[in-house]
Design a protein around this motif. Structure first.
Motif, PDB file in Angstrom:
ATOM      1  N   ARG A  23       0.831  12.628   9.036  1.00  0.00           N
ATOM      2  CA  ARG A  23       0.759  13.456   7.843  1.00  0.00           C
ATOM      3  C   ARG A  23       1.277  14.831   8.229  1.00  0.00           C
ATOM      4  O   ARG A  23       1.132  15.250   9.385  1.00  0.00           O
ATOM      5  N   GLY A  81      -4.729   5.485   3.690  1.00  0.00           N
ATOM      6  CA  GLY A  81      -5.665   6.056   2.724  1.00  0.00           C
ATOM      7  C   GLY A  81      -5.031   7.210   1.978  1.00  0.00           C
ATOM      8  O   GLY A  81      -3.987   7.725   2.362  1.00  0.00           O
ATOM      9  N   ARG A  84      -0.917   8.088  -0.180  1.00  0.00           N
ATOM     10  CA  ARG A  84       0.091   7.203   0.405  1.00  0.00           C
ATOM     11  C   ARG A  84      -0.499   5.885   0.901  1.00  0.00           C
ATOM     12  O   ARG A  84       0.086   5.198   1.729  1.00  0.00           O
ATOM     13  N   CYS A  86      -1.289   2.087   1.347  1.00  0.00           N
ATOM     14  CA  CYS A  86      -0.335   0.973   1.271  1.00  0.00           C
ATOM     15  C   CYS A  86      -0.136   0.501  -0.174  1.00  0.00           C
ATOM     16  O   CYS A  86      -1.080   0.117  -0.847  1.00  0.00           O
TER      17      CYS A  86
HETATM   18  C1  HEM Z   1      -1.840  -6.905   5.949  1.00  0.00           C
HETATM   19  C2  HEM Z   1      -0.777  -6.394   5.336  1.00  0.00           C
HETATM   20  C3  HEM Z   1      -0.449  -4.919   5.273  1.00  0.00           C
HETATM   21  C4  HEM Z   1      -0.964  -3.877   5.987  1.00  0.00           C
HETATM   22  C5  HEM Z   1      -2.048  -3.894   7.071  1.00  0.00           C
HETATM   23  C6  HEM Z   1      -0.283  -2.673   5.524  1.00  0.00           C
HETATM   24  C7  HEM Z   1      -0.525  -1.390   6.007  1.00  0.00           C
HETATM   25  C8  HEM Z   1       0.088  -0.246   5.544  1.00  0.00           C
HETATM   26  C9  HEM Z   1      -0.208   1.091   6.013  1.00  0.00           C
HETATM   27  C10 HEM Z   1      -1.220   1.455   7.081  1.00  0.00           C
HETATM   28  C11 HEM Z   1       0.578   1.944   5.328  1.00  0.00           C
HETATM   29  C12 HEM Z   1       0.609   3.484   5.499  1.00  0.00           C
HETATM   30  C13 HEM Z   1      -0.444   4.071   4.541  1.00  0.00           C
HETATM   31  C14 HEM Z   1      -0.713   5.545   4.754  1.00  0.00           C
HETATM   32  O1  HEM Z   1       0.127   6.262   5.324  1.00  0.00           O
HETATM   33  O2  HEM Z   1      -1.805   6.035   4.327  1.00  0.00           O
HETATM   34  C15 HEM Z   1       1.372   1.166   4.413  1.00  0.00           C
HETATM   35  C16 HEM Z   1       2.297   1.696   3.533  1.00  0.00           C
HETATM   36  C17 HEM Z   1       3.026   0.945   2.663  1.00  0.00           C
HETATM   37  N1  HEM Z   1       2.956  -0.425   2.478  1.00  0.00           N
HETATM   38 FE1  HEM Z   1       1.747  -1.707   3.475  1.00  0.00          FE
HETATM   39  N2  HEM Z   1       0.607  -3.018   4.554  1.00  0.00           N
HETATM   40  C18 HEM Z   1       0.530  -4.374   4.352  1.00  0.00           C
HETATM   41  C19 HEM Z   1       1.248  -5.114   3.445  1.00  0.00           C
HETATM   42  C20 HEM Z   1       2.147  -4.603   2.539  1.00  0.00           C
HETATM   43  C21 HEM Z   1       2.855  -5.376   1.553  1.00  0.00           C
HETATM   44  C22 HEM Z   1       2.666  -6.895   1.319  1.00  0.00           C
HETATM   45  C23 HEM Z   1       3.668  -4.507   0.884  1.00  0.00           C
HETATM   46  C24 HEM Z   1       4.641  -4.741  -0.245  1.00  0.00           C
HETATM   47  C25 HEM Z   1       4.841  -5.895  -0.833  1.00  0.00           C
HETATM   48  C26 HEM Z   1       3.467  -3.189   1.456  1.00  0.00           C
HETATM   49  C27 HEM Z   1       4.107  -2.042   1.044  1.00  0.00           C
HETATM   50  C28 HEM Z   1       3.859  -0.773   1.513  1.00  0.00           C
HETATM   51  C29 HEM Z   1       4.545   0.426   1.034  1.00  0.00           C
HETATM   52  C30 HEM Z   1       5.640   0.497  -0.043  1.00  0.00           C
HETATM   53  C31 HEM Z   1       4.009   1.509   1.746  1.00  0.00           C
HETATM   54  C32 HEM Z   1       4.393   2.996   1.627  1.00  0.00           C
HETATM   55  C33 HEM Z   1       3.451   3.644   0.592  1.00  0.00           C
HETATM   56  C34 HEM Z   1       3.731   5.140   0.435  1.00  0.00           C
HETATM   57  O3  HEM Z   1       4.177   5.779   1.389  1.00  0.00           O
HETATM   58  O4  HEM Z   1       3.471   5.663  -0.669  1.00  0.00           O
HETATM   59  N3  HEM Z   1       2.535  -3.294   2.448  1.00  0.00           N
HETATM   60  N4  HEM Z   1       1.047  -0.172   4.556  1.00  0.00           N
END
Ligand code: HEM
Length: 139
Positions: A23, A81, A84, A86
């Motif tokens: 961040r 959390g 941003r 996920c």
């Molecule tokens: C077990 C599966 C998953 C885990 C553990 C996971 C975990 C995460 C984490 C830790 C972040 C960063 C959040 C933050 O900075 O606070 C993130 C961001 C993101 N994830 Fe996932 N994710 C998973 C599955 C998915 C799936 C299935 C998708 C889409 C179909 C996805 C799309 C995204 C997107 C677009 C972001 C960026 C959000 C933003 O920056 O506004 N994720 N994810």
């Protein structure tokens, strides 16, 4: 599916799929006697709270039942959390629940190498790719 989700959450608490993320401070922040200057990047880590007794009693034990109680905000962070968080959180949850449900109810499976070493680089993963024997349960 309530208990299945507790198992999934406990698995992600002990072995979070990501180490953490960054961040950027948009203002100077005072924290614990330190100043984090505006513009600096801050690394938050999942392990920082997932293994902290203050948030999870007996943190090294695998105990899905601990999720019967609510968890303090920003202590359980496999999906990040805040604004941003996920974007795929709900889709991932659904996929995990459907996958585990069918694997458990429709198939018998076992590990090919039960003592397979776990490699940490930087996150833990099964060093042989965790081959399994799997076959449908007879009706
Ligand atoms: C077990 C599966 C998953 C885990 C553990 C996971 C975990 C995460 C984490 C830790 C972040 C960063 C959040 C933050 O900075 O606070 C993130 C961001 C993101 N994830 Fe996932 N994710 C998973 C599955 C998915 C799936 C299935 C998708 C889409 C179909 C996805 C799309 C995204 C997107 C677009 C972001 C960026 C959000 C933003 O920056 O506004 N994720 N994810």
């Amino acid at each position: 599916m309530k208990y299945t989700w507790q198992v999934a959450r406990e698995s992600m608490r002990i072995f979070p799929p990501i180490f953490g993320s960054f961040r950027k401070a948009i203002d100077d922040i005072e924290y614990d006697g330190y100043t984090i200057p505006r513009g600096w990047k801050v690394l938050w880590t999942t392990y920082g709270t997932h293994y902290d007794e203050e948030y999870f009693q007996d943190p090294l034990s695998f105990n899905p039942g601990r999720f019967e109680e609510s968890v303090q905000p920003y202590a359980f962070l496999p999906f990040g959390g805040g604004p941003r968080l996920c974007a795929g959180y709900q889709l991932a949850k659904l996929n995990i629940l459907v996958f585990v449900h069918y694997v458990v109810t429709r198939y018998n499976w076992s590990l090919v190498t039960p003592e397979e070493p776990i490699t940490i680089d930087p996150l833990p993963f099964p060093s042989l790719g965790m081959p399994i024997k799997i076959y449908p349960k007879l009706a």
